[in-house]
Design a protein around this motif. Sequence first.
Motif, PDB file in Angstrom:
ATOM      1  N   ASP A  88       0.842  -1.197   0.000  1.00 55.49           N
ATOM      2  CA  ASP A  88       0.000   0.000   0.000  1.00 55.49           C
ATOM      3  C   ASP A  88       0.877   1.247   0.000  1.00 55.49           C
ATOM      4  OD1 ASP A  88      -1.817   2.046   0.417  1.00 55.49           O
ATOM      5  OD2 ASP A  88      -2.951   0.978   1.949  1.00 55.49           O
ATOM      6  N   ARG A 135      -5.202   0.930   3.442  1.00 52.20           N
ATOM      7  CA  ARG A 135      -6.469   0.444   2.886  1.00 52.20           C
ATOM      8  C   ARG A 135      -6.921  -0.807   3.614  1.00 52.20           C
ATOM      9  NH1 ARG A 135      -3.741   1.310  -2.067  1.00 52.20           N
ATOM     10  NH2 ARG A 135      -3.358  -0.943  -2.181  1.00 52.20           N
ATOM     11  N   ALA A 193      -8.717   0.037   6.772  1.00 51.39           N
ATOM     12  CA  ALA A 193      -9.730   1.089   6.651  1.00 51.39           C
ATOM     13  C   ALA A 193     -10.970   0.706   7.441  1.00 51.39           C
ATOM     14  CB  ALA A 193     -10.090   1.315   5.180  1.00 51.39           C
ATOM     15  N   ALA A 223     -11.463  -4.864  -1.800  1.00 46.48           N
ATOM     16  CA  ALA A 223     -11.012  -4.012  -0.706  1.00 46.48           C
ATOM     17  C   ALA A 223     -10.960  -4.747   0.628  1.00 46.48           C
ATOM     18  CB  ALA A 223     -11.928  -2.790  -0.583  1.00 46.48           C
TER      19      ALA A 223
END
Length: 285
Positions: free
Chosen positions: A93, A122, A125, A260
């Motif tokens: 990332d 991410r 998150a 994600a």
Amino acid sequence: MTRVLCVHGIGQQFSGEHDQHLRWSAALRDGLLRAGASPLVPEDIHCLFYGDLFRPPGRVLAAQEPPLDASDVDTPYEAELLVALWEAAARTDPAVVPPRADTLARTPRSVQTALDALSRSRFFAGVAMRSLIADLKQVRAYLCDQDTYARVQRRTADAVTERTRLVVGHSLGSVVAYEALSAHPEWPVRSLLTVGSPLGIRNLVFDRLRLPHGGAPGDWPGSVERWTNLADSGDVVALVKDLRPLFGERVRGHLVHNGARAHDAARYLSTAEAGRAVAHGCGLL
């Protein structure tokens, strides 16, 4: 009676057996559909639950207690695991600044720096840092505390029946599954599916695996004939994607794409790769 035993990972202390069964059984059946295999019925699937061992008991209200913060990462193991996650996140990332030599000292200051860096990741998150700290403590408790280990392993052994053919382990659950199968070569289990597994992390996980009867980390797990391991390239917990160098060429490894939510159990289990592993394990192909 159980044909598939599912073993969850960390962060499930506010869930329960029925909640786990709803999510896991749906994902497993979706994976079988993707693989073009015959379906399982919900009664074929049992979800072992041990998250309650990490849920703090209720108490009488008193003065407000502060939430967990960097000062609560108070053992060398927790700090080392946190830094390992930071290093892994920085490799995948660009938003995560990699650690420098002076931030690898496992001090309270470096712990806070690691938490700050991971808050921009991410992968983490939407994860409150207090939840991440609590997760670190769950991993430490299982791998370093004999009583916690024994209680989880007893529940695992109690869940296996003469019809159990496949064990599925997600995240820390893959460690639980590997150790349980290694301790019980007499079980009828023939297949193991691990997803989002940290089994390949040297020192912090792999070198702490407990095998009875003179066994050693890396030994083949008990009665298992077929072992499939799935990892997402962005899954920070599955730091080592290929388990073959540590556990042997018989491990069938696959990279999958979970979007994600790289570490999400349901996203792993709904893939065709997981479906094929479940189908082979249950004789559905």
